[in-house]
Design a protein around this motif. Structure first.
Motif, PDB file in Angstrom:
ATOM      1  N   GLY A  20       0.825  -1.203   0.000  1.00  0.00           N
ATOM      2  CA  GLY A  20       0.000   0.000   0.000  1.00  0.00           C
ATOM      3  C   GLY A  20       0.852   1.241   0.000  1.00  0.00           C
ATOM      4  N   SER A  21       1.219   1.699   1.196  1.00  0.00           N
ATOM      5  CA  SER A  21       2.015   2.927   1.293  1.00  0.00           C
ATOM      6  C   SER A  21       3.430   2.737   0.760  1.00  0.00           C
ATOM      7  CB  SER A  21       2.057   3.412   2.748  1.00  0.00           C
ATOM      8  OG  SER A  21       2.583   2.414   3.601  1.00  0.00           O
ATOM      9  N   GLY A  22       3.823   1.495   0.506  1.00  0.00           N
ATOM     10  CA  GLY A  22       5.130   1.249  -0.101  1.00  0.00           C
ATOM     11  C   GLY A  22       5.169   1.594  -1.575  1.00  0.00           C
ATOM     12  N   ILE A  23       4.026   1.930  -2.143  1.00  0.00           N
ATOM     13  CA  ILE A  23       3.954   2.370  -3.547  1.00  0.00           C
ATOM     14  C   ILE A  23       3.528   3.824  -3.624  1.00  0.00           C
ATOM     15  CG2 ILE A  23       2.817   2.061  -5.789  1.00  0.00           C
ATOM     16  CD1 ILE A  23       2.404  -0.869  -5.079  1.00  0.00           C
ATOM     17  N   PHE A  24       2.447   4.151  -2.914  1.00  0.00           N
ATOM     18  CA  PHE A  24       1.830   5.463  -3.057  1.00  0.00           C
ATOM     19  C   PHE A  24       2.020   6.351  -1.840  1.00  0.00           C
ATOM     20  CE2 PHE A  24      -0.903   2.689  -5.734  1.00  0.00           C
ATOM     21  CZ  PHE A  24      -0.675   3.309  -6.950  1.00  0.00           C
ATOM     22  N   ASN A  25       2.102   7.641  -2.101  1.00  0.00           N
ATOM     23  CA  ASN A  25       2.061   8.640  -1.046  1.00  0.00           C
ATOM     24  C   ASN A  25       0.594   8.827  -0.647  1.00  0.00           C
ATOM     25  OD1 ASN A  25       1.605  11.452  -0.026  1.00  0.00           O
ATOM     26  ND2 ASN A  25       3.831  11.533  -0.174  1.00  0.00           N
ATOM     27  N   LYS A  26       0.303   8.628   0.632  1.00  0.00           N
ATOM     28  CA  LYS A  26      -1.084   8.700   1.097  1.00  0.00           C
ATOM     29  C   LYS A  26      -1.726  10.053   0.809  1.00  0.00           C
ATOM     30  CE  LYS A  26      -0.584   5.323   4.839  1.00  0.00           C
ATOM     31  NZ  LYS A  26      -0.697   5.085   6.304  1.00  0.00           N
ATOM     32  N   ASP A  27      -0.954  11.114   0.934  1.00  0.00           N
ATOM     33  CA  ASP A  27      -1.509  12.446   0.686  1.00  0.00           C
ATOM     34  C   ASP A  27      -1.928  12.597  -0.772  1.00  0.00           C
ATOM     35  OD1 ASP A  27      -1.180  13.208   3.316  1.00  0.00           O
ATOM     36  OD2 ASP A  27       0.782  14.132   2.977  1.00  0.00           O
ATOM     37  N   ASP A  28      -1.194  11.960  -1.686  1.00  0.00           N
ATOM     38  CA  ASP A  28      -1.561  12.037  -3.107  1.00  0.00           C
ATOM     39  C   ASP A  28      -2.843  11.261  -3.376  1.00  0.00           C
ATOM     40  OD1 ASP A  28       0.575  13.675  -3.900  1.00  0.00           O
ATOM     41  OD2 ASP A  28       1.924  11.960  -4.107  1.00  0.00           O
ATOM     42  N   ILE A  29      -3.045  10.148  -2.646  1.00  0.00           N
ATOM     43  CA  ILE A  29      -4.305   9.419  -2.802  1.00  0.00           C
ATOM     44  C   ILE A  29      -5.457  10.271  -2.287  1.00  0.00           C
ATOM     45  CG2 ILE A  29      -5.635   7.398  -2.095  1.00  0.00           C
ATOM     46  CD1 ILE A  29      -3.053   5.812  -1.928  1.00  0.00           C
ATOM     47  N   ARG A  30      -5.281  10.854  -1.114  1.00  0.00           N
ATOM     48  CA  ARG A  30      -6.359  11.662  -0.534  1.00  0.00           C
ATOM     49  C   ARG A  30      -6.691  12.867  -1.416  1.00  0.00           C
ATOM     50  NH1 ARG A  30      -3.183  10.700   4.399  1.00  0.00           N
ATOM     51  NH2 ARG A  30      -4.192   9.033   5.589  1.00  0.00           N
ATOM     52  N   ALA A  31      -5.662  13.454  -2.017  1.00  0.00           N
ATOM     53  CA  ALA A  31      -5.871  14.624  -2.877  1.00  0.00           C
ATOM     54  C   ALA A  31      -6.269  14.228  -4.295  1.00  0.00           C
ATOM     55  CB  ALA A  31      -4.598  15.467  -2.921  1.00  0.00           C
ATOM     56  N   MET A  32      -6.262  12.921  -4.577  1.00  0.00           N
ATOM     57  CA  MET A  32      -6.557  12.390  -5.917  1.00  0.00           C
ATOM     58  C   MET A  32      -5.673  13.060  -6.972  1.00  0.00           C
ATOM     59  SD  MET A  32     -10.678  11.678  -5.762  1.00  0.00           S
ATOM     60  CE  MET A  32     -11.181  13.283  -5.125  1.00  0.00           C
TER      61      MET A  32
END
Length: 208
Positions: free
Chosen positions: A178-190
């Motif tokens: 999960g977070s090993g691929i994506f930055n969580k803030d970028d997911i939340r901000a789409m």
């Protein structure tokens, strides 16, 4: 549509605690890439509805499944939503296995010890999730499979772009990240551009 176990993706993207819109934004970036599986954790509010909507829109291009399937109730909800696979942080009960068999869903229960891993396969697991993998280390995969022979194992927990290849080299067949691929803030901000770049960067770190 996908057959039950045909070409199960090497890496599954884990999404926990995100809205449908945020999950959809991530899945859009996975279409046409080697990251062609996504798991929506069932302890996320509205998870079953999110899974159903993702299956409807992306089901022919991305394999959509359910994570954190810890009870028969969650297994039923995941199956009814159209999940193609079910993962858990714990061992599956016989009832969960039965629900999955009846719906043709790929089963990925978790295990920690060699005895648990062996038991889950004996009960019919398609893949066993070794969790938490980073706490055990990559060599654990080699050590377990030496006496028990090769098994389709998925590593989850602390796995990222920097260490995933080490686990594959040690004998893991699959990884959930999960977070090993994506930055969580970028997911939340789409942030589609940032997410697409993170997919591309991760792909370059794995020998597919």
């Amino acid at each position: 549509m996908f057959d039950k176990m045909s070409t199960f993706p090497k890496v599954t993207v884990i999404l926990r605690g995100y809205t449908y819109e945020q999950c959809r934004c991530v899945v859009q970036q996975l279409v046409g890439t080697k990251l062609s599986a996504v798991e929506v954790a069932m302890n996320t509010p509205g998870a079953a509805d999110t899974i159903a909507r993702l299956v409807e829109e992306f089901g022919d291009e991305v394999r959509v499944g359910a994570g954190t399937v810890t009870t028969p109730e969650r297994a039923h909800a995941a199956a009814e939503a159209g999940s193609k696979f079910m993962l858990s942080p714990i061992c599956f009960t016989p009832e969960i296995f039965q629900i999955a068999r009846e719906t043709g869903t790929v089963t990925v229960p978790a295990a920690f010890s060699p005895t648990e891993i062996h038991s889950m396969f004996e009960q019919g697991a398609d893949i066993v999730k070794v969790f938490p993998a980073a706490r055990l280390g990559a060599k654990y995969l080699t050590d377990v499979q030496a006496p028990l022979d090769w098994m389709p194992l998925m590593v989850v927990g602390g796995v990222n772009a920097q260490n995933v290849q080490e686990f594959f080299d040690a004998g893991a067949s699959y990884a959930g990240i999960g977070s090993g691929i994506f930055n969580k803030d970028d997911i939340r901000a789409m942030n589609s551009d940032a997410l697409a770049a993170q997919v591309k960067a991760f792909e370059q770190n794995v020998r597919w």
